[in-house]
Design an enzyme around this catalytic site. Structure first.
Site, short mmCIF file in Angstrom:
data_model
loop_
_atom_site.label_atom_id
_atom_site.label_comp_id
_atom_site.label_asym_id
_atom_site.label_seq_id
_atom_site.Cartn_x
_atom_site.Cartn_y
_atom_site.Cartn_z
N LYS A 213 52.12 0.17 7.53
CA LYS A 213 52.30 -0.61 8.78
C LYS A 213 53.46 -0.08 9.62
O LYS A 213 53.42 -0.18 10.83
CB LYS A 213 52.49 -2.10 8.45
CG LYS A 213 51.38 -2.65 7.53
CD LYS A 213 49.97 -2.25 7.97
CE LYS A 213 48.95 -2.43 6.87
NZ LYS A 213 47.66 -1.76 7.16
N ASP B 115 45.02 1.49 9.81
CA ASP B 115 45.03 0.61 8.64
C ASP B 115 45.84 1.24 7.51
O ASP B 115 45.62 0.95 6.34
CB ASP B 115 43.59 0.36 8.19
CG ASP B 115 43.50 -0.83 7.23
OD1 ASP B 115 42.50 -0.91 6.48
OD2 ASP B 115 44.44 -1.65 7.21
N ASP C 273 44.62 -3.02 12.23
CA ASP C 273 44.48 -4.09 11.24
C ASP C 273 45.86 -4.64 10.88
O ASP C 273 46.88 -3.96 11.04
CB ASP C 273 43.80 -3.55 9.97
CG ASP C 273 43.42 -4.68 9.01
OD1 ASP C 273 43.35 -4.42 7.81
OD2 ASP C 273 43.21 -5.83 9.48
N ASN C 274 45.92 -5.88 10.39
CA ASN C 274 47.11 -6.48 9.79
C ASN C 274 48.29 -6.67 10.74
O ASN C 274 49.45 -6.56 10.32
CB ASN C 274 47.59 -5.62 8.60
CG ASN C 274 46.50 -5.29 7.65
OD1 ASN C 274 46.14 -4.12 7.49
ND2 ASN C 274 45.94 -6.31 7.01
N GLU D 35 41.97 -10.55 4.69
CA GLU D 35 40.73 -10.37 3.95
C GLU D 35 40.66 -11.26 2.70
O GLU D 35 41.62 -11.36 1.94
CB GLU D 35 40.53 -8.89 3.55
CG GLU D 35 41.72 -8.24 2.90
CD GLU D 35 42.62 -7.52 3.88
OE1 GLU D 35 42.67 -7.92 5.05
OE2 GLU D 35 43.29 -6.56 3.48
#
Ligand SMILES: Cn1ncc2cc([C@H](O)c3cccc(CNC(=O)c4cc(-c5ccc(F)cc5)cc(O)c4O)c3)ccc21
Ligand SMILES: [Mg+2]
Length: 214
Positions: free
Chosen positions: A144, A141, A169-170, A199
């Site tokens: 990126k 997380d 994540d993401n 989120e």
């Protein structure tokens, strides 16, 4: 001097959460981010997917890349069996300072080791400095564009074993295209996409779960 968003988030935890109660800490942060100020925690919707992966895996060793304010740190650590360990890496000292207090408020200091530094520098030192052989679960997380190089680094350093799980994540927003392509194309991983939302918003996002096959 002006407070920062992480400091205001910490204030909301101290005001609204009960010391020693991780779920109340998670709830207080989600409430703050929905009602007051958006912040880049994994959040409640993706957090439930994270919870299910952790409870199914029952990991003894967890590595988190990107602590931020400690929201996912608390979510994960609150579900770990006794003696299990979570190491979380944060390079930003201001984030680290807030995260330490959030983790302490949740009463999870004994399960969590927050290490200040950059993943690329710390991952090669894991086995010697932190007495860890391999990780059962890695939660990605952080930046990126570091997901892929750090995954390759963990492979090279022998930190993954057959069955180790990477949860990222993401993967849609902000997105991690090179990482996704790698884990989905590699014969060494079995990948699965969990569709969700960014989120506290209606924007599409999701988590990618990749099992290392050795
Ligand atoms: C090398 N290294 N080693 C340790 C380490 C730790 C850090 C920090 O914890 C850190 C600082 C800044 C940004 C991140 C990554 N997170 C994000 O960028 C993100 C963005 C959004 C989003 C989505 C939509 C928007 F419109 C805006 C932001 C939603 C999300 O869930 C995110 O996780 C992580 C950084 C590099 C590190
Ligand atoms: Mg994130």
């Amino acid at each position: 001097t002006q407070s920062t968003r992480p400091q205001r988030l910490l204030g909301a935890v101290k005001k609204n959460a009960t010391r020693g109660d991780p779920r109340s800490v998670v709830k207080a942060i989600d409430q703050f981010c929905r009602q007051k100020e958006w912040a880049m925690n994994v959040g409640d919707e993706k957090g439930c997917i994270l919870d299910s992966v952790v409870s199914e895996l029952n990991p003894a060793t967890v590595l988190e890349l990107g602590t931020y304010c400690g929201y996912s740190t608390v979510r994960i650590a609150s579900m770990l069996p006794p003696h299990a360990k979570l190491i979380t890496l944060e390079f930003n000292p201001d984030y680290a300072a807030v995260a330490r207090q959030v983790i302490a408020w949740a009463g999870l200091e004994d399960k969590v080791q927050l290490v200040e530094g950059a993943s690329g520098d710390l991952i090669p030192k894991m086995s010697e400095q932190f007495e860890v052989e391999t990780f059962d679960l890695v939660f990605l997380d952080h930046w990126k564009d570091r997901y892929l190089p750090d995954t390759k680094l963990m492979e090279e350093c022998g930190l993954l074993k057959k069955g180790s799980v990477l949860l990222a994540d993401n993967v849609i927003c902000p997105g991690t295209p090179e990482y996704l392509e790698y884990v989905r194309a590699s014969p060494r991983y079995e990948s699965q996409y969990f569709r969700s939302h960014l989120e506290y918003t209606k924007v599409e996002d999701g988590l990618e779960k990749s099992v290392f096959l050795g």
